[in-house]
Design a protein around this motif. Structure first.
Motif, short mmCIF file in Angstrom:
data_model
loop_
_atom_site.label_atom_id
_atom_site.label_comp_id
_atom_site.label_asym_id
_atom_site.label_seq_id
_atom_site.Cartn_x
_atom_site.Cartn_y
_atom_site.Cartn_z
N ALA A 155 -10.44 -10.29 -8.24
CA ALA A 155 -11.47 -10.26 -8.80
C ALA A 155 -11.37 -8.22 -8.38
CB ALA A 155 -12.73 -10.21 -8.26
N HIS A 156 -11.13 -8.00 -7.49
CA HIS A 156 -11.15 -6.47 -6.50
C HIS A 156 -10.05 -5.69 -8.32
CE1 HIS A 156 -12.58 -6.43 -2.83
NE2 HIS A 156 -13.68 -6.59 -3.73
N LEU A 157 -8.80 -6.29 -8.14
CA LEU A 157 -8.25 -5.36 -9.21
C LEU A 157 -8.75 -5.61 -10.56
CD1 LEU A 157 -5.27 -6.52 -7.14
CD2 LEU A 157 -5.66 -4.53 -7.45
N ARG A 158 -8.96 -6.75 -10.76
CA ARG A 158 -9.46 -6.71 -13.03
C ARG A 158 -10.81 -5.56 -12.32
NH1 ARG A 158 -6.98 -11.16 -13.94
NH2 ARG A 158 -6.29 -12.76 -13.13
N ARG A 159 -11.03 -5.46 -11.75
CA ARG A 159 -11.75 -4.24 -12.11
C ARG A 159 -12.07 -2.60 -11.90
NH1 ARG A 159 -14.12 -1.38 -8.69
NH2 ARG A 159 -13.79 -3.02 -6.70
N ASP A 160 -10.87 -2.35 -10.71
CA ASP A 160 -10.33 -1.30 -10.36
C ASP A 160 -8.59 -1.88 -10.22
OD1 ASP A 160 -9.22 1.16 -9.60
OD2 ASP A 160 -11.33 1.68 -8.20
N PRO A 161 -8.33 -1.54 -10.90
CA PRO A 161 -6.46 -1.71 -10.92
C PRO A 161 -5.51 -0.92 -9.41
CG PRO A 161 -5.95 -0.84 -12.22
CD PRO A 161 -7.64 -0.66 -11.71
N ARG A 162 -6.30 -0.19 -9.33
CA ARG A 162 -5.94 0.62 -7.58
C ARG A 162 -5.00 0.21 -6.94
NH1 ARG A 162 -8.94 5.38 -6.80
NH2 ARG A 162 -10.95 4.01 -7.24
N ALA A 163 -4.69 -0.24 -6.01
CA ALA A 163 -4.37 -0.70 -4.75
C ALA A 163 -3.41 -0.18 -3.53
CB ALA A 163 -3.74 -3.00 -4.44
N THR A 164 -3.40 0.18 -2.23
CA THR A 164 -2.69 0.34 -1.27
C THR A 164 -2.01 -0.41 -0.07
OG1 THR A 164 -3.92 2.05 -0.80
CG2 THR A 164 -2.50 1.94 0.58
N LEU A 165 -0.21 -0.71 -0.47
CA LEU A 165 0.52 -1.19 0.65
C LEU A 165 0.70 -0.81 1.47
CD1 LEU A 165 2.29 -2.88 -2.46
CD2 LEU A 165 0.74 -4.36 -1.51
N PHE A 166 0.46 -1.12 2.64
CA PHE A 166 1.07 -0.94 4.11
C PHE A 166 1.90 -1.65 4.42
CE2 PHE A 166 0.80 -0.07 8.56
CZ PHE A 166 1.55 0.91 9.09
N VAL A 167 3.17 -1.55 4.03
CA VAL A 167 4.02 -2.19 4.71
C VAL A 167 5.13 -2.18 6.08
CG1 VAL A 167 6.83 -3.06 3.70
CG2 VAL A 167 5.10 -1.92 2.37
N PHE A 168 5.14 -3.60 7.00
CA PHE A 168 4.99 -2.83 8.32
C PHE A 168 6.67 -3.12 8.51
CE2 PHE A 168 0.82 -5.73 7.77
CZ PHE A 168 0.23 -4.71 8.71
N GLY A 169 6.71 -2.14 10.02
CA GLY A 169 8.12 -2.68 10.02
C GLY A 169 8.38 -4.21 11.21
N ALA A 170 9.24 -4.66 10.76
CA ALA A 170 10.04 -5.97 10.88
C ALA A 170 10.84 -5.99 11.71
CB ALA A 170 10.61 -6.10 9.37
N ALA A 171 11.01 -5.33 12.93
CA ALA A 171 12.04 -5.89 14.18
C ALA A 171 11.70 -4.93 15.72
CB ALA A 171 13.66 -5.40 12.97
N PRO A 172 12.12 -5.44 16.34
CA PRO A 172 12.08 -5.21 17.98
C PRO A 172 12.60 -3.42 17.91
CG PRO A 172 12.60 -6.53 18.49
CD PRO A 172 12.63 -6.51 17.02
N ASP A 173 13.86 -3.25 16.82
CA ASP A 173 14.13 -1.72 17.35
C ASP A 173 13.84 -0.54 15.84
OD1 ASP A 173 15.65 -3.03 14.77
OD2 ASP A 173 16.92 -2.16 14.65
N ASP A 174 12.82 -0.89 15.54
CA ASP A 174 12.06 -0.39 14.59
C ASP A 174 10.72 -0.19 14.43
OD1 ASP A 174 11.59 -1.90 13.03
OD2 ASP A 174 12.93 -1.21 10.84
N PRO A 175 10.14 -0.73 15.44
CA PRO A 175 8.46 -0.92 15.67
C PRO A 175 7.22 0.01 15.35
CG PRO A 175 9.39 -0.41 18.05
CD PRO A 175 10.77 -0.01 17.00
N PHE A 176 7.55 1.29 14.84
CA PHE A 176 7.16 1.98 14.83
C PHE A 176 7.06 2.53 13.37
CE2 PHE A 176 7.78 3.08 19.10
CZ PHE A 176 6.75 2.37 19.13
#
Length: 148
Positions: free
Chosen positions: A53-74
């Motif tokens: 519903a939010h995107l139908r009204r305003d198509p902007r979105a931010t994606l925050f993609v997480f690190g996935a492994a112990p060797d790149d926790p940050f």
């Protein structure tokens, strides 16, 4: 950050938070999975989700993609995007393509895809996607930054 760096990061990092905007401008965040299909960033959803519903009204979105492994926790990647909702009659097939890409590293049995922890043949998977009226969020990146 260039498109190749984004694609490289997303090939190994599929867990994200999707932040959309409420009508009053405050953020609404949910966890989601991402996949790359023919170089496009996709996620799956349903028409009854708040974020839809939010995107139908305003198509902007931010994606925050997480690190996935112990060797790149940050490590992380932030993508500011404009979203197109793909909800036409081909949406079940588009979901099949997305989940095939997202599950490639899982090595599912030939001709099957996992849904809710169980393997389903492709015909059954397509039926489930149609019954749930699943759609695709397609993200067009307008700005990117992070520690990748």
């Amino acid at each position: 950050m260039d498109d190749d760096a984004i694609r490289r990061y997303l090939s190994d990092h599929r867990a994200a938070a999707m932040i959309t905007l409420r009508p009053d401008g405050t953020p609404h965040a949910v966890r989601c999975g991402l996949g790359l299909v023919d170089g496009r960033i996709w996620s799956s959803g349903r028409p009854d989700r708040v974020r839809t519903a939010h995107l139908r009204r305003d198509p902007r979105a931010t994606l925050f993609v997480f690190g996935a492994a112990p060797d790149d926790p940050f490590s992380y990647l932030t993508l500011e995007t404009e979203v197109t909702i793909l909800d036409g009659p081909d949406a079940p097939e588009l979901n099949r393509q997305l989940f095939t890409a997202m599950q490639a590293h899982m090595d599912p049995p030939a001709g099957t895809l996992f849904w809710e922890g169980a393997p389903h043949d492709e015909a059954d998977f397509l039926r489930i996607m149609a019954e749930e009226r699943r759609l695709i969020y397609e993200f067009r990146v307008t700005r990117s930054y992070g520690m990748v």
